[in-house]
Structures are given as structure tokens and as C-alpha cells.
Design an enzyme around this catalytic site. Sequence first.
Site, mmCIF file in Angstrom:
data_model
loop_
_atom_site.group_PDB
_atom_site.id
_atom_site.type_symbol
_atom_site.label_atom_id
_atom_site.label_comp_id
_atom_site.label_asym_id
_atom_site.label_seq_id
_atom_site.Cartn_x
_atom_site.Cartn_y
_atom_site.Cartn_z
ATOM 1 N N TYR A 13 0.819 -1.207 0.000
ATOM 2 C CA TYR A 13 0.000 0.000 0.000
ATOM 3 C C TYR A 13 0.856 1.262 0.000
ATOM 4 O O TYR A 13 0.374 2.335 0.336
ATOM 5 C CB TYR A 13 -0.927 0.003 1.235
ATOM 6 C CG TYR A 13 -2.117 -0.927 1.126
ATOM 7 C CD1 TYR A 13 -1.938 -2.301 1.012
ATOM 8 C CD2 TYR A 13 -3.425 -0.439 1.137
ATOM 9 C CE1 TYR A 13 -3.022 -3.166 0.917
ATOM 10 C CE2 TYR A 13 -4.516 -1.304 1.042
ATOM 11 C CZ TYR A 13 -4.300 -2.655 0.940
ATOM 12 O OH TYR A 13 -5.380 -3.500 0.851
ATOM 13 N N LYS A 16 5.072 -14.660 2.865
ATOM 14 C CA LYS A 16 5.474 -15.383 1.651
ATOM 15 C C LYS A 16 6.981 -15.189 1.517
ATOM 16 O O LYS A 16 7.501 -14.767 0.472
ATOM 17 C CB LYS A 16 4.697 -14.857 0.438
ATOM 18 C CG LYS A 16 4.876 -15.656 -0.848
ATOM 19 C CD LYS A 16 4.039 -16.918 -0.939
ATOM 20 C CE LYS A 16 4.535 -17.827 -2.059
ATOM 21 N NZ LYS A 16 3.822 -19.115 -2.130
ATOM 22 N N ASP A 29 -0.323 -18.913 1.243
ATOM 23 C CA ASP A 29 -1.174 -19.818 0.465
ATOM 24 C C ASP A 29 -1.656 -20.961 1.352
ATOM 25 O O ASP A 29 -2.842 -21.291 1.390
ATOM 26 C CB ASP A 29 -0.489 -20.308 -0.828
ATOM 27 C CG ASP A 29 0.941 -20.779 -0.651
ATOM 28 O OD1 ASP A 29 1.520 -20.586 0.430
ATOM 29 O OD2 ASP A 29 1.509 -21.353 -1.605
ATOM 30 N N ASP A 66 -5.485 -7.632 4.296
ATOM 31 C CA ASP A 66 -6.666 -7.243 3.522
ATOM 32 C C ASP A 66 -7.372 -8.490 2.995
ATOM 33 O O ASP A 66 -8.589 -8.647 3.133
ATOM 34 C CB ASP A 66 -6.204 -6.360 2.359
ATOM 35 C CG ASP A 66 -7.361 -5.912 1.495
ATOM 36 O OD1 ASP A 66 -8.333 -5.378 2.050
ATOM 37 O OD2 ASP A 66 -7.292 -6.102 0.268
ATOM 38 N N ASP A 68 -10.961 -10.509 4.789
ATOM 39 C CA ASP A 68 -12.197 -10.706 4.030
ATOM 40 C C ASP A 68 -12.538 -12.190 3.911
ATOM 41 O O ASP A 68 -13.701 -12.577 4.016
ATOM 42 C CB ASP A 68 -12.077 -10.094 2.624
ATOM 43 C CG ASP A 68 -12.651 -8.681 2.571
ATOM 44 O OD1 ASP A 68 -12.486 -7.942 3.559
ATOM 45 O OD2 ASP A 68 -13.271 -8.314 1.551
HETATM 46 C C1 LIG Z 1 6.666 -23.624 -3.771
HETATM 47 C C2 LIG Z 1 6.310 -22.200 -4.140
HETATM 48 C C3 LIG Z 1 7.515 -21.480 -4.691
HETATM 49 C C4 LIG Z 1 5.145 -22.166 -5.153
HETATM 50 C C5 LIG Z 1 4.739 -20.739 -5.445
HETATM 51 O O1 LIG Z 1 4.749 -19.877 -4.561
HETATM 52 O O2 LIG Z 1 4.386 -20.469 -6.591
HETATM 53 C C6 LIG Z 1 3.901 -22.976 -4.745
HETATM 54 O O3 LIG Z 1 3.283 -22.422 -3.628
HETATM 55 C C7 LIG Z 1 2.938 -23.028 -5.901
HETATM 56 O O4 LIG Z 1 1.796 -22.573 -5.760
HETATM 57 O O5 LIG Z 1 3.312 -23.524 -6.990
HETATM 58 C C1 LIG Z 2 -11.314 0.030 0.551
HETATM 59 C C2 LIG Z 2 -9.915 -0.511 0.524
HETATM 60 C C3 LIG Z 2 -8.929 0.583 0.218
HETATM 61 C C4 LIG Z 2 -9.564 -1.231 1.840
HETATM 62 C C5 LIG Z 2 -8.181 -1.840 1.753
HETATM 63 O O1 LIG Z 2 -7.773 -2.368 0.708
HETATM 64 O O2 LIG Z 2 -7.486 -1.829 2.768
HETATM 65 C C6 LIG Z 2 -10.563 -2.294 2.305
HETATM 66 O O3 LIG Z 2 -10.589 -3.392 1.435
HETATM 67 C C7 LIG Z 2 -10.212 -2.754 3.696
HETATM 68 O O4 LIG Z 2 -9.968 -3.941 3.900
HETATM 69 O O5 LIG Z 2 -10.180 -1.896 4.601
#
Ligand SMILES: CC(C)[C@H](C(=O)O)[C@@H](O)C(=O)O
Ligand SMILES: CC(C)[C@H](C(=O)O)[C@@H](O)C(=O)O
Lengths: 310, 310
Positions: A101, A148, A181, A205, A209
Site C-alpha cells: 500500500y 510469503k 497460500d 486485507d 475478508d
Molecule cells: C513452492 C512455491 C515457490 C510455489 C509458489 O509460490 O508459486 C507454490 O506455492 C505453488 O503454488 O506452486
Molecule cells: C477500501 C480498501 C482501500 C480497503 C483496503 O484495501 O485496505 C478495504 O478493502 C479494507 O480492507 O479496509
Amino acid sequence: VFNVAGVPIEWEEHYVGTEVDPRTESFLTWESLESVRRNKVGLKGPMATPIGKGHRSLNLTLRKELGLYANVRPCNSLPGYKTRYDDVNLVTIRENTEGEYSGLEHQVVRGVVESLKIITRQASLRVAEYAFHYAKANGRERVSAIHKANIMRKTDGLFLKCCREVAEKYPEITYEEVIIDNCCMTLVKNPGTFDVLVMPNLYGDIISDLCAGLIGGLGLTPSCNIGEGGICLAEAVHGSAPDISGKNLANPTALMLSAVMMLRHLQFNDQADRIHNAILQTIAEGKYRTADLGGKSSTSDYTKAVCDHI
Amino acid sequence: VFNVAGVPIEWEEHYVGTEVDPRTESFLTWESLESVRRNKVGLKGPMATPIGKGHRSLNLTLRKELGLYANVRPCNSLPGYKTRYDDVNLVTIRENTEGEYSGLEHQVVRGVVESLKIITRQASLRVAEYAFHYAKANGRERVSAIHKANIMRKTDGLFLKCCREVAEKYPEITYEEVIIDNCCMTLVKNPGTFDVLVMPNLYGDIISDLCAGLIGGLGLTPSCNIGEGGICLAEAVHGSAPDISGKNLANPTALMLSAVMMLRHLQFNDQADRIHNAILQTIAEGKYRTADLGGKSSTSDYTKAVCDHI
Ligand SMILES: CC(C)[C@H](C(=O)O)[C@@H](O)C(=O)O
Ligand SMILES: CC(C)[C@H](C(=O)O)[C@@H](O)C(=O)O
């Protein structure tokens, strides 16, 4: 402003301006910022930034100007409102001022653009400090740092390093690191395994959600922004929902629960409990429910039901 | 290599080296890359990059060297294996070469680090092209571009612009744009509303794992990497799971389904169907299940059951 729970609060009301205030370079007035700075506490309604005029986002301006460094978003399954999950009981704590951000973006050559993700030791330490402090103060047992760093070794690596440093000072809190992930996969399979999650801005963020979705959506999730000098600015996680604005359809629960967070911050715990219980009861009874939860109640009927329970 | 489905394939086998190959600067041998380049098709097992030696990640090297620009990850609820969701039927298509995975990071001053997220018109167009092509070829109706362009206006903005350009050429496919936080919330509330999702690298990483979680985990999700010159390299989404390595416990479904994707790419549709159905039947019967799905079968017993169904 009405007051059914007997909380001794004097409100100062500030509206988002219709003109850009040159002192904030946004539609936020200088007075509104000063008010929060002075009172150190506030309750904020959702704000939509007028689009197309190239002005700074109201939410981002607020976070930057007030140094709102930690965004605390508790997420709990509500007994009585059934979703696919019934054991969500976690808190996401999001770094709120930097990361993806930063607003630093530019075109390198035609067709090649870059954004800078900034991670600083200072901001990482203070959000980590807050997360552990929060965990301890709220009787929580575990803090998971979401990252990550297998890809962004330096930025997310620094974030983790700061979390580890702080973790050392809280031997009674279990500390773990979870790749984002994998975290999202575990959240949808088994959210009950998480407790407090701390993370850089964008991950917060996304994950907050996702978590809101687990318990029924943004109509239900409160938040509170912790800022420099002990500021606490409570707000619903949701936006201004222009599609239903003015129709008396919105679910006010998230904002009410945010107010409850604000009251707890002010140590009005009895009043906070009364309001909180009234909300939980109203939802559990299920007679009054807004459209986002599959009901037919208007905002005001639902609100009246909550007030009656108080 | 055994062959129960009667697919006329001659295999070339290549192992990850134990020494760094100076021509690839990684443990990947030059010969293995050449093999994929020549044959234009491959099936890859999970590879763990030896840590602590500062060498390039094997997976990232592969993606870069072979120009694997689109990572296609279908995700479908499996009849017979019950999760909280039964209507997942979507495909994530992930840009696979740039974005947050640029590897460009540095310390600005002590305590301040930055990562560069790179978005190019070229890579965005080609992954968008692939997504729409895939949607059309597979009878899918909608492509959703996932982004955070409200914050990263220039990078994600460019990605969206490219998607829009390609969308114009496919009037029969519905095109929509969904902000990543909202996308994750909708995925956990109502995944059935999604069809094909196309997105920058990191979002694809996050969302494909989230989706895998919806249907039961990474033991079940195949993928296929589309590369320059028509390369198709199939691989399971999961990693090398060192904790269960060599114990005959892993779920081979994801790799088998990846092989099915490879066969379809080669137009061996009958054989692909036979194997695919055998997998679905084995899972639906539920007699043989690996530990990740709550069963007690070994990898080889489960595999034998699948082969018997072929
Ligand atoms: C192992 C890692 C580098 C890889 C990535 O982050 O892309 C894995 O999570 C994927 O989704 O293939
Ligand atoms: C509206 C947007 C800028 C905001 C963000 O991305 O932080 C919202 O999604 C949040 O989670 O507060």
C-alpha cells in the site's frame, strides 16, 4: 445521537467534506483528523472516495495521517447464524501503513510498470508488538505470522525477523509462521486451528475478508485501528455499499460491534457486554435479520430489536 | 514406467541433480530443460529446492527458463469426497513469470527493504489470451480478472487493461473484474459463482490454494503450465511433503489428475477419460483413501485400486 446503553460519551461529529481540504489533500477535513488526535478515540462510518478526481483514498489518508499502524479484526462464528463453519474464533492483526500500500508505482518503459512493496523494521516491530500484547491481554495462546518469505525473502523475511524478535519476549505465547497460500487453505479447511494472525498489509486485507466470509460476510465483522499515541479508531470492515445506500437495508452489526470494541478500549466493559449480548441475542433469535443474512428486516427494525434487548 | 491405460507414450526420464548445473545455475539439469523444450510436453514430480545454499528455487527456475507463462489449476468438487462445499467447478489461471515473483528485492537503508512487483503488457496479454482461449475451448462462460487495482492502480491497472483488451475479442464470454479481497470472501461463501479466474502471480498462488482447500486439499488438485512454443508441463500443485516422503502415504491423485491434463493436451481423450473416471470411481467408492482424506490406504494400495478401475 441516542444512547440506550448508558455510556457516558460526548460525541464530536465530523463529516467527510464535499470539497478537498488543502491541508489534508483529500476530502477528509483537517478538523476531523484533529478531533481523533485530540480525543484519541473515534468511531468511523464507511467512506467512499469520490472517484475519477485523482484524490487520495480517504481510508488510506486516514491510516497514514493518524499513523494507524495496526488494524485489528476479530472474527467469530455467531451462534444462531449458521454458515458452513461454526468454530471460527480468531483475530487478524494487519500492518496498516506500508507494504503493498506504499502508493509507490511507476512506469519503467512503455508496457512495463512496477509497484514497490516497502517493509520496515519499525512498522513490523510495532505491529508485532501489538499482536503479542493483544494476544496476552486477551488470553489468547498463539500468534501466527503470515508471510510469503519463500518468495519475498527480504521484505517478508524482515517482517518475520521482527515477529521472531518480539516472540522471544512472550515465551508464554506460542509463535508460528505460516505461508499465506497454506494459511488460506487451512482457513477454509479448518479455521478453528487459528488464534491470532499478524501479517503485512495486503495479506491482512485478503485474509480478513476471507475470514469474514467464513462467518457470514462483511455485515458482521468489526475492526479497530490502533494508532500512534494510543489512538483507537473503530470502523466496520465493509465499505459504503453504494448499491443499497439510503434504502434502510444495510446490516449495522459490523458497525455496532466496532462500537463495542471502542467501548472495551475505553474500559466501558459492562456497557460493551450489554450491547454485545443484545446483538448476539437478536441474531440468535433470528426474528430480525437484514437481507445480507437472508432476512427481510430493515436496518431500523433490526436496530430497534437490538436496542430492545439492551 | 508402467502403462495400464494403453497410452502410446515413450518417456524420457530426468532427475533433479544433486549438484548445481552451471548452465542453469540450479539443481535442474540442462538436459531436463532441453527435454521439455524438445518434446514440448512433460509431467513433473514435486521438487524441493535444497535450502540454505542460496540457489535459485527449482520451481521458479523452471517457470522462467521454459517461459511457463500460464499456470492452469482446475478445481472441482469430487462426488463422493464430502467437504463443506459440493459445487466447486472453477479454473484458476495464474500469470506465472512476473508480478511479486520478480526476485527483485533490496535493502534501501538499514531496516527498510523493498520488493518490486513487475507487471508487463506482454505477460499480461498472453495470460489473458490464454484464459479466454481456454474458456472458449472448454465451454466455459465467464472469465473473472482478479486484482487490487484500487490500491495498485498502475500494476494491477495494467493487468486489467490487458484483460479488457482481450475480452473485447471474445464477446461470447462474460468478463468481470473482482477485487481480490472480495473474491476470497465470495469463494468461501459461494464458490459456485466462479468459472474461470485469471490473475497476477501472487493472487494465483493464494487463490489456488484456497480453492484446493474447498474441495479437500492439495492431494486432489492438478495443474498444467503452458509455456512458450506450446509447451505443456503438468504437475501437482502440492510440494514435496518431506514429512511423509518415502512412507508410502502420499495421495497420488493430484499427480494422476495432472497426467490426465497432459493426456488431454496430447488429445488422448479416451485414455484421459478412462483414467479420470477410474480416479473418480475409486474416490466415490471410498474404500481406498489416503491419510490426507481421512483414510488409511497406502499410496500403492490406492493406486492399485485406481488401476483396477481402469
Ligand atoms: C513452492 C512455491 C515457490 C510455489 C509458489 O509460490 O508459486 C507454490 O506455492 C505453488 O503454488 O506452486
Ligand atoms: C477500501 C480498501 C482501500 C480497503 C483496503 O484495501 O485496505 C478495504 O478493502 C479494507 O480492507 O479496509
